[in-house]
Write an enzyme that holds these catalytic residues in place. Structure first.
Site, mmCIF file in Angstrom:
data_model
loop_
_atom_site.group_PDB
_atom_site.id
_atom_site.type_symbol
_atom_site.label_atom_id
_atom_site.label_comp_id
_atom_site.label_asym_id
_atom_site.label_seq_id
_atom_site.Cartn_x
_atom_site.Cartn_y
_atom_site.Cartn_z
ATOM 1 N N SER A 24 0.822 -1.207 0.000
ATOM 2 C CA SER A 24 0.000 0.000 0.000
ATOM 3 C C SER A 24 0.861 1.264 0.000
ATOM 4 O O SER A 24 1.898 1.325 0.644
ATOM 5 C CB SER A 24 -0.893 0.005 1.234
ATOM 6 O OG SER A 24 -1.655 1.179 1.281
ATOM 7 N N CYS A 133 -0.867 3.618 10.687
ATOM 8 C CA CYS A 133 -0.277 4.766 9.999
ATOM 9 C C CYS A 133 0.350 5.710 11.021
ATOM 10 O O CYS A 133 -0.332 6.204 11.910
ATOM 11 C CB CYS A 133 -1.305 5.526 9.175
ATOM 12 S SG CYS A 133 -0.555 6.938 8.339
#
Lengths: 309, 293
Positions: A24, A133
């Site tokens: 990703s 994240c």
């Protein structure tokens, strides 16, 4: 002897034609790299972190190069899940690679609503829940560092989708094994690790941090030994498949992760310098199996653990 | 250069024409010429790249490192300086600033470079004939060399305002003069031309040339000065920004350039895919010159 080895692997109920995944972030929504003809080789691609509402991302500078590594603080810039479903996913070239969407958010409710919307999209094969994240102020890593909050999030998202759920773990915690066990209990079909390691760089001329956010996520070969150790540890603790990543640049790196216990591997930062890296790794793994007289990639998984020192 | 479509002001990137897919190619080096003590022109052969290598677009080169130096983790972006589709070559003009460019300067004929490109948009021609001003600071001259040649080739009168620190970093004057451009040079130390920066000469030159279009490339202070002058005088202006670039193809969104008119959820352009050339009216120029490596 001309028969090629069986490269297919399964992540939960999701069958991949080979164990090499485009990670990703780096490949965006796949469209740009497809123009180069370098996405056809992957078993799956994980498209960019997608949130409920559009996110502008962090101010520049967002990138800093470090010894054998890259710091980024993109901050989940994305057009929001509705635009992703309407405008982006239909444009992702279907090359035989599975499409996995990375899902991010600031609240449990936000993750759930994104997962619900993606659940209704046939072209999406699986969701990667990003509880790791490091570049956003709320959500993300705040869930992923504590086993209880990680489990609560995954349990809630599990109720919103029947798609294969992969939970992406952060290395920025002292308890990655506990988080992994907790999300397995909560219904995750697989875990992927590692997300980036929190780091920073300073420009000595301006005497200022390079990144606008001061800290950012470190990726690339610099993090590989840490990622490999964590994949080894986590795969000892869970029974669900582990997707290993962190600095994989060539087939030999991928083999290390598979031998450490990963069922599949993801390639990210290496694609920036070498867009052909995915293709080279898939071919390299096949060639290695042939040279070892093996006919099934799955036999490599965890094989380094069979030998006790 | 048969079709050039200018994006309307305020509507985003310049030269948003349909672009062919970039090439990912190992290209033979034709020459690598030292133009000044730390400035080189690399010419490589690639018919496919040369076909769409408009100055202002860029080439993402996999720079290795000399023994003992650290190989960069990312490719290095270089503006297309010039190209000839008929002969199949493309040029980059670059300054040696770190291990990647140090290595690049060591490459010669018989060797090759791994090139991804051309990427980004490139400059676009003015809509009507007239006087055109190009402004450069330092190695920002690179894309404007070939662009000056194309402008004069298309019948425009080109004036170049070219700045550098010293004589040793001032390159391209011969190229500009053979392209038929009138040039005003300046150096910080006065070793060539006017003693001072292009920012100091900008307003007098603008008054004298009265351009219908301005093009600029260089460090942030130069871009900011050109932008504010062009906006104040309402002269169409394209500026090429320098940035850290990772993927180069618009996927990773590492190279954010702030919009002058941000909206919720959309505050940045991507230097690599929406630029690197922007209408001056569209972007906010921030920061000092990026320290490349």
């Amino acid at each position: 002897m001309t028969e090629r080895p069986d490269m297919s692997v399964a992540i939960g109920g999701l069958k991949l034609r080979n164990p090499v995944i485009a990670a990703s972030g780096v490949v965006g929504y796949g469209v740009e790299y497809a123009d180069l003809g370098v996405l056809d080789c992957f078993g799956a691609i994980v498209v960019k972190g997608t949130t409920l509402a559009p996110r502008a991302g962090n101010p520049p500078p967002r990138l800093a190069e470090t010894p054998s590594g890259l710091l980024n603080s993109v901050g989940l810039e994305n057009p929001g899940v509705d635009a992703v479903i309407r405008e982006v996913i239909p444009r992702i070239p279907r090359t035989g690679a599975r499409i996995i969407v990375n899902v991010a958010g600031a609240t449990v409710d936000e993750y759930c609503r994104v997962a619900e919307k993606l659940d209704r999209v046939d072209d999406v094969d699986a969701l990667e829940i990003n509880i790791s994240c490091p570049n956003v102020r709320t959500g993300g890593i705040q869930f992923g560092t504590v086993p209880e909050t990680s489990a609560a999030l995954v349990e809630a998202v599990r109720k919103c989708t029947g798609k294969v759920l992969i939970v992406k773990l952060t290395p920025n915690t002292g308890s990655i094994c506990e988080v992994a066990k907790a999300v397995e209990q909560a219904g995750a079909d697989a875990v992927s690790l590692i997300n980036t390691i929190l780091g920073m760089a300073i420009d000595v001329q301006s005497r200022r941090p390079v990144l606008s956010t001061v800290f950012g996520g470190l990726s690339g070969p610099a993090v590989k030994p840490i990622a490999l150790r964590m994949v080894w540890q986590v795969s000892n603790e869970v029974t669900i498949p582990v997707v290993g990543m962190g600095g994989i640049s060539e087939a030999n790196d991928a083999l290390e992760f598979l031998m450490a216990g990963a069922s599949a591997v993801a390639v990210g930062t290496a694609l920036l310098r070498n867009p052909r890296a995915g293709l080279e790794i898939v071919r390299g793994l096949e060639d290695w199996l042939v040279s070892e007289g093996m006919d099934d990639i799955r036999a490599v998984c965890g094989s380094a653990k069979a030998v006790r020192p | 250069m048969s079709t050039v479509v200018r994006a309307a002001a305020g509507e985003g990137p310049c030269g948003s024409r349909a672009r062919p897919s970039p090439a990912l190619e190992v290209c033979p080096v034709v020459s690598n010429t030292r133009l000044a003590p730390a400035t080189y022109r690399l010419r490589f052969f690639s018919p496919s790249i040369s076909r769409s290598a408009i100055p202002g677009r860029f080439l993402h080169i996999d720079c290795r490192a000399l023994p003992g130096a650290r190989r960069p983790i990312l490719r290095r972006p270089f503006s297309v300086s010039d190209a000839d589709a008929g002969l199949g070559w493309a040029d980059v003009v670059y300054r040696v600033v770190g291990p990647g460019t140090e290595w690049l300067s060591s490459v010669g004929p018989g060797e090759s470079v791994d090139v991804l490109g051309p990427l980004g948009n490139g400059f676009s021609l003015p809509r009507r004939r007239g006087a055109v001003l190009i402004v450069s600071g330092g190695i920002g001259i690179a894309p404007l060399l070939g662009w000056a040649r194309r402008l004069t080739g298309a019948g425009h009168r080109v004036h170049a305002l070219v700045g550098a620190r010293t004589r040793d970093s001032l390159v391209g004057l011969d190229y500009l003069s053979s392209a038929g451009a009138a040039t005003t040079a300046c150096t910080d130390d006065g070793s060539v031309g006017f003693k001072g920066t292009v920012c100091e000469l900008l307003h007098p030159v603008l008054r004298r040339v009265a351009p219908i279009q301005v093009y600029a490339c260089g460090p942030s202070p130069v871009l900011r000065a050109v932008q504010s002058a062009a906006l104040a005088l309402d002269i169409p202006c394209e500026i090429s920004v320098e940035d850290r670039i990772a993927c180069g193809i618009g996927a990773c969104v590492g190279c954010a350039v702030p919009k002058r008119h941000p909206s919720a959820g959309s505050a940045y352009f991507r230097a690599c895919a929406d630029g690197p050339v922007f209408n001056a009216a569209d972007v906010a120029i921030q920061g000092d010159e990026v320290t490349p490596s």
